[in-house]
Design a protein around this motif. Structure first.
Motif, PDB file in Angstrom:
ATOM      1  N   ALA A  67       0.860  -1.194   0.000  1.00 36.17           N
ATOM      2  CA  ALA A  67       0.000   0.000   0.000  1.00 36.17           C
ATOM      3  C   ALA A  67       0.889   1.235   0.000  1.00 36.17           C
ATOM      4  CB  ALA A  67      -0.894  -0.001   1.230  1.00 36.17           C
ATOM      5  N   GLY A  69       0.705   5.665   0.234  1.00 37.81           N
ATOM      6  CA  GLY A  69      -0.004   6.937   0.316  1.00 37.81           C
ATOM      7  C   GLY A  69       0.725   7.922  -0.564  1.00 37.81           C
ATOM      8  N   ALA A  70       1.521   8.816   0.073  1.00 41.66           N
ATOM      9  CA  ALA A  70       2.278   9.804  -0.713  1.00 41.66           C
ATOM     10  C   ALA A  70       3.734   9.386  -0.908  1.00 41.66           C
ATOM     11  CB  ALA A  70       2.227  11.158  -0.007  1.00 41.66           C
ATOM     12  N   GLY A  71       4.137   8.269  -0.323  1.00 44.14           N
ATOM     13  CA  GLY A  71       5.520   7.804  -0.507  1.00 44.14           C
ATOM     14  C   GLY A  71       6.546   8.692   0.179  1.00 44.14           C
ATOM     15  N   THR A  72       6.194   9.287   1.326  1.00 42.63           N
ATOM     16  CA  THR A  72       7.159  10.161   2.014  1.00 42.63           C
ATOM     17  C   THR A  72       7.892   9.445   3.153  1.00 42.63           C
ATOM     18  OG1 THR A  72       5.519  11.007   3.590  1.00 42.63           O
ATOM     19  CG2 THR A  72       5.789  12.243   1.537  1.00 42.63           C
ATOM     20  N   SER A  73       7.752   8.136   3.232  1.00 40.20           N
ATOM     21  CA  SER A  73       8.430   7.425   4.319  1.00 40.20           C
ATOM     22  C   SER A  73       9.933   7.682   4.284  1.00 40.20           C
ATOM     23  CB  SER A  73       8.182   5.921   4.210  1.00 40.20           C
ATOM     24  OG  SER A  73       9.088   5.243   5.056  1.00 40.20           O
ATOM     25  N   THR A  78       7.767   2.113   2.251  1.00 41.76           N
ATOM     26  CA  THR A  78       6.925   2.024   1.056  1.00 41.76           C
ATOM     27  C   THR A  78       7.656   1.384  -0.110  1.00 41.76           C
ATOM     28  OG1 THR A  78       6.508   4.285   1.802  1.00 41.76           O
ATOM     29  CG2 THR A  78       5.115   3.456   0.050  1.00 41.76           C
ATOM     30  N   ALA A 132       5.664  17.060   9.838  1.00 44.61           N
ATOM     31  CA  ALA A 132       6.259  18.110   9.004  1.00 44.61           C
ATOM     32  C   ALA A 132       5.977  17.864   7.517  1.00 44.61           C
ATOM     33  CB  ALA A 132       7.757  18.179   9.256  1.00 44.61           C
ATOM     34  N   SER A 133       5.636  16.628   7.171  1.00 43.11           N
ATOM     35  CA  SER A 133       5.305  16.290   5.775  1.00 43.11           C
ATOM     36  C   SER A 133       3.826  16.493   5.489  1.00 43.11           C
ATOM     37  CB  SER A 133       5.653  14.817   5.529  1.00 43.11           C
ATOM     38  OG  SER A 133       4.928  14.003   6.464  1.00 43.11           O
ATOM     39  N   THR A 138      -0.349  11.374   3.510  1.00 48.30           N
ATOM     40  CA  THR A 138      -1.774  11.043   3.579  1.00 48.30           C
ATOM     41  C   THR A 138      -2.138  10.537   4.973  1.00 48.30           C
ATOM     42  OG1 THR A 138      -1.428   8.727   2.953  1.00 48.30           O
ATOM     43  CG2 THR A 138      -1.754  10.314   1.157  1.00 48.30           C
ATOM     44  N   ASN A 142      -0.195   8.259   7.569  1.00 49.20           N
ATOM     45  CA  ASN A 142       0.006   8.751   8.946  1.00 49.20           C
ATOM     46  C   ASN A 142      -0.440   7.690   9.963  1.00 49.20           C
ATOM     47  OD1 ASN A 142      -1.011  12.247   8.336  1.00 49.20           O
ATOM     48  ND2 ASN A 142       0.814  11.145   7.727  1.00 49.20           N
ATOM     49  N   GLY A 148       3.861  11.499  14.030  1.00 47.88           N
ATOM     50  CA  GLY A 148       3.857  12.514  15.078  1.00 47.88           C
ATOM     51  C   GLY A 148       4.351  13.822  14.493  1.00 47.88           C
ATOM     52  N   GLU A 198       2.607  -0.368   9.578  1.00 48.73           N
ATOM     53  CA  GLU A 198       3.410  -0.179   8.361  1.00 48.73           C
ATOM     54  C   GLU A 198       2.861  -0.962   7.160  1.00 48.73           C
ATOM     55  OE1 GLU A 198       7.591  -0.730   9.139  1.00 48.73           O
ATOM     56  OE2 GLU A 198       7.570   0.617  10.867  1.00 48.73           O
ATOM     57  N   ILE A 204      -5.823  -0.098   4.996  1.00 44.87           N
ATOM     58  CA  ILE A 204      -6.807   0.758   5.669  1.00 44.87           C
ATOM     59  C   ILE A 204      -7.615   1.499   4.600  1.00 44.87           C
ATOM     60  CG2 ILE A 204      -7.076   2.746   7.204  1.00 44.87           C
ATOM     61  CD1 ILE A 204      -4.225   1.818   8.349  1.00 44.87           C
TER      62      ILE A 204
HETATM   63  C1  LIG Z   1      10.319  16.236   4.661  1.00 45.32           C
HETATM   64  C2  LIG Z   1       9.694  15.146   5.489  1.00 45.32           C
HETATM   65  C3  LIG Z   1       9.277  15.437   6.779  1.00 45.32           C
HETATM   66  C4  LIG Z   1       8.710  14.443   7.579  1.00 45.32           C
HETATM   67  N1  LIG Z   1       8.254  14.768   8.807  1.00 45.32           N
HETATM   68  C5  LIG Z   1       7.641  13.858   9.560  1.00 45.32           C
HETATM   69  C6  LIG Z   1       7.146  14.202  10.853  1.00 45.32           C
HETATM   70  O1  LIG Z   1       7.255  15.329  11.311  1.00 45.32           O
HETATM   71  N2  LIG Z   1       6.535  13.224  11.564  1.00 45.32           N
HETATM   72  C7  LIG Z   1       6.384  11.950  11.091  1.00 45.32           C
HETATM   73  O2  LIG Z   1       5.780  11.109  11.772  1.00 45.32           O
HETATM   74  N3  LIG Z   1       6.846  11.596   9.867  1.00 45.32           N
HETATM   75  C8  LIG Z   1       7.462  12.512   9.101  1.00 45.32           C
HETATM   76  N4  LIG Z   1       7.943  12.160   7.865  1.00 45.32           N
HETATM   77  C9  LIG Z   1       7.794  10.771   7.396  1.00 45.32           C
HETATM   78  C10 LIG Z   1       6.473  10.500   6.609  1.00 45.32           C
HETATM   79  O3  LIG Z   1       5.995  11.682   6.026  1.00 45.32           O
HETATM   80  C11 LIG Z   1       5.406   9.896   7.502  1.00 45.32           C
HETATM   81  O4  LIG Z   1       5.813   8.605   7.908  1.00 45.32           O
HETATM   82  C12 LIG Z   1       4.008   9.806   6.863  1.00 45.32           C
HETATM   83  O5  LIG Z   1       3.107   9.359   7.849  1.00 45.32           O
HETATM   84  C13 LIG Z   1       3.941   8.875   5.672  1.00 45.32           C
HETATM   85  O6  LIG Z   1       2.738   9.136   4.974  1.00 45.32           O
HETATM   86  P1  LIG Z   1       2.603   8.770   3.416  1.00 45.32           P
HETATM   87  O7  LIG Z   1       1.227   9.087   2.978  1.00 45.32           O
HETATM   88  O8  LIG Z   1       3.687   9.388   2.645  1.00 45.32           O
HETATM   89  O9  LIG Z   1       2.805   7.195   3.479  1.00 45.32           O
HETATM   90  P2  LIG Z   1       3.745   6.274   2.598  1.00 45.32           P
HETATM   91  O10 LIG Z   1       5.160   6.683   2.723  1.00 45.32           O
HETATM   92  O11 LIG Z   1       3.198   6.141   1.234  1.00 45.32           O
HETATM   93  O12 LIG Z   1       3.549   4.880   3.356  1.00 45.32           O
HETATM   94  C14 LIG Z   1       4.100   4.685   4.611  1.00 45.32           C
HETATM   95  C15 LIG Z   1       3.693   3.315   5.150  1.00 45.32           C
HETATM   96  O13 LIG Z   1       2.298   3.284   5.341  1.00 45.32           O
HETATM   97  C16 LIG Z   1       1.709   2.216   4.614  1.00 45.32           C
HETATM   98  N5  LIG Z   1       0.408   2.692   4.160  1.00 45.32           N
HETATM   99  C17 LIG Z   1       0.129   3.832   3.483  1.00 45.32           C
HETATM  100  N6  LIG Z   1      -1.192   3.925   3.287  1.00 45.32           N
HETATM  101  C18 LIG Z   1      -1.745   2.818   3.850  1.00 45.32           C
HETATM  102  C19 LIG Z   1      -3.076   2.326   3.966  1.00 45.32           C
HETATM  103  N7  LIG Z   1      -4.131   3.002   3.482  1.00 45.32           N
HETATM  104  N8  LIG Z   1      -3.277   1.123   4.571  1.00 45.32           N
HETATM  105  C20 LIG Z   1      -2.232   0.433   5.083  1.00 45.32           C
HETATM  106  N9  LIG Z   1      -0.970   0.851   5.008  1.00 45.32           N
HETATM  107  C21 LIG Z   1      -0.733   2.034   4.389  1.00 45.32           C
HETATM  108  C22 LIG Z   1       2.686   1.907   3.504  1.00 45.32           C
HETATM  109  O14 LIG Z   1       2.576   0.569   3.065  1.00 45.32           O
HETATM  110  C23 LIG Z   1       4.005   2.157   4.208  1.00 45.32           C
HETATM  111  O15 LIG Z   1       4.349   1.029   4.964  1.00 45.32           O
HETATM  112  C24 LIG Z   1       8.552  13.127   7.061  1.00 45.32           C
HETATM  113  C25 LIG Z   1       8.955  12.844   5.752  1.00 45.32           C
HETATM  114  C26 LIG Z   1       9.530  13.832   4.987  1.00 45.32           C
HETATM  115  C27 LIG Z   1       9.973  13.487   3.587  1.00 45.32           C
END
Ligand SMILES: Cc1cc2nc3c(=O)[nH]c(=O)nc-3n(C[C@H](O)[C@H](O)[C@H](O)COP(=O)(O)OP(=O)(O)OC[C@H]3O[C@@H](n4cnc5c(N)ncnc54)[C@H](O)[C@@H]3O)c2cc1C
Length: 459
Positions: A67, A69-73, A78, A132-133, A138, A142, A148, A198, A204
């Motif tokens: 899965a 979301g925005a790929g910001t892990s 991801t 911060a992202s 997404t 989150n 957090g 994760e 979800i």
């Molecule tokens: C500049 C920057 C700043 C950041 N700051 C913070 C911060 O302040 N705090 C923080 O906690 N993180 C931070 N991060 C990390 C990241 O943004 C978080 O972990 C965020 O929650 C990931 O969201 P995403 O939508 O990008 O998920 P993704 O990176 O796409 O996915 C993350 C994980 O969630 C799973 N996932 C996604 N969607 C679903 C779904 N619907 N059902 C089941 N699993 C799913 C994926 O399989 C993967 O394991 C930051 C990243 C960057 C690049």
């Protein structure tokens, strides 16, 4: 991608929601970490029925599904390390319901954090985790990472707000967890099991979140410290002083130097600055908390203290912290963002330890973090094409993890284990814990199709 599986996926999501083009596969091979591996295909699902059908197919044909979301892990969560299909949830992006009288919202997983904040603002409410992202990440991501942010010291993290979930399980069934009530102890807490999982236990598809009224007043102050440990002691003292700041962040000297080299902020290159914010409903309450923080700054030898007298000045004080990540990525070719967390009283010790490790391994490790809840982001900058430097980076990371565990801390406060820390899980979790975690994974996902290779679950 196998032709039969490709046809089956297209039958489920439609031609326009399927891709295996090289450019898309390269894009989906990465997240915001240094890891990469290409998937074989990607699909955009828009309903839980489609997701269920995709997962049933994956179970029958035994291909991995990750899965996204925005790929910001920042920890490779991801990255589809065993190939297979990326399930992009970005098009499931509706805010289904905002019910202010019940203090809750229901959203699809692809809603971007900031969109929810915009929707809640007119009601005077907010969803506090504030990563911060947040302008791109997404809510599904989150929840799956238990994100957090800077408000953690006062308001906690995502797990404190998830009331209920709809999840498509690895066998295709749809699970409903939790309730719409603020309190419930009815049965095992399956909701919490999915928060921070994760993407390894289920996909979800709907999220019910508790929301908070937003205090209308905030005050901001910043202090400089010539000694890193004084800054650490000030953090610890603030957090047991009887008030709770709505934010308490740290920026260390290496980060200040990098900021000065790459911006015109002209910051003092002291060992650390602390930025604190208080919030409240009355001026007296907000002011009382700020005065207490300023007293503690003084008591711990702050060399200068600034207090914002307007929203613009507050924003200016926050600029150093908020610009840090962008600037760090300019120091060298590669970045590894650590995410350690320690008990708050250990803040001075861990700050000094990271600084010493940077010197010992001759690396730049600028550090910022959510000091108020003990969560720091030492960020190792390096040249990934230099094997000798890579060796030092690995040794420095291991030295940081050893120290964090020695101090009673944890490997990750908010970014997750993913690929980055999978091989260090044993430092924090004993055999019994690992056994239980692997057992849970097997119970939910016996064929290991959901996000395999993460969290040391399939070893
Ligand atoms: C500049 C920057 C700043 C950041 N700051 C913070 C911060 O302040 N705090 C923080 O906690 N993180 C931070 N991060 C990390 C990241 O943004 C978080 O972990 C965020 O929650 C990931 O969201 P995403 O939508 O990008 O998920 P993704 O990176 O796409 O996915 C993350 C994980 O969630 C799973 N996932 C996604 N969607 C679903 C779904 N619907 N059902 C089941 N699993 C799913 C994926 O399989 C993967 O394991 C930051 C990243 C960057 C690049």
């Amino acid at each position: 991608m196998d032709e039969i599986i490709k046809r089956a996926l297209i039958d489920i999501v439609g031609e326009e929601n399927y891709t295996d083009s090289l450019i898309d596969m390269v894009s989906y091979s990465k997240d915001a970490s240094e890891f990469k591996h290409r998937p074989d295909a990607a699909v955009w699902a828009t309903t839980k029925e489609q997701i269920s059908a995709i997962i049933k197919l994956a179970n029958r044909e035994k291909f991995p599904v990750t899965a996204r979301g925005a790929g910001t892990s920042l920890a490779g969560l991801t990255v589809p390390i065993q190939g297979g299909v990326i399930l992009d949830l970005g098009r499931m992006n509706k805010i289904i319901k905002i019910t202010i009288e019940n203090r809750l919202v229901v959203v699809q997983p692809g809603v971007v954090y900031a969109r929810l904040e915009e929707a809640l603002a007119p009601h005077g409410f907010f969803f506090p985790p504030d990563p911060a992202s947040g302008t791109v990440s997404t809510l599904g991501g989150n929840v799956a990472c238990n994100a957090g942010g800077i408000k953690g010291a006062k308001y906690g993290t995502t797990k404190d707000y998830v009331l209920a979930l709809e999840v498509v399980l690895p066998d295709g069934r749809v699970l409903h967890t939790g309730s719409n009530c603020m309190k419930s102890v009815s049965g095992y807490d399956l909701t919490k099991l999915f928060v921070g999982s994760e993407g390894t236990l289920g996909v979800i598809t709907e999220i019910t979140l508790k929301i908070n009224p937003k205090p209308p007043l905030t005050l901001t102050t910043m202090a400089t410290f010539d000694d890193l440990e004084d800054a650490g002691r000030a953090v610890s003292e603030i957090m047991y002083s009887g008030i709770v700041p709505s934010a308490l962040e740290i920026v260390d000297q290496q980060t200040l130097i990098a900021l000065n080299q790459n911006t015109d902020l002209n910051l003092p290159e002291v060992e650390a600055i602390l930025i604190a914010e208080t919030d409240g409903y009355t001026e007296e309450e907000t002011e009382f908390q700020l005065a207490k923080i300023i007293d503690i700054f003084k008591k711990n030898n702050a060399s200068a203290i600034k207090r914002a007298s307007s929203a613009e000045e507050a924003e200016a004080l926050w600029t150093a912290r908020k610009s840090a990540y962008g600037v760090m990525s300019r120091i060298n070719n590669n970045l590894f963002v650590e995410d350690l967390s320690v008990p708050i009283s250990k803040m001075p010790h861990v700050l000094r330890a990271v600084s010493n490790i940077a010197k010992k391994y001759q690396l730049k490790i600028p550090t910022v973090g959510h000091a108020g809840d003990g969560n720091l982001h030492p960020t190792i900058s390096f040249d990934g094409t230099n094997p000798e430097e890579m060796r030092r980076v690995e040794e420095a990371s291991e030295a940081i993890y050893d120290k964090v565990i020695e101090l009673g801390g944890t490997l990750t406060g908010e970014h997750g284990i993913g690929l980055a820390k999978a091989r260090f899980m044993h430092l924090e979790h004993d055999e019994v814990s690992m056994d239980i975690m692997r057992g849970i994974k097997k119970l939910f996902d016996p064929n290991n199709i959901l996000n395999p290779g993460k969290m040391a679950l399939d070893e």
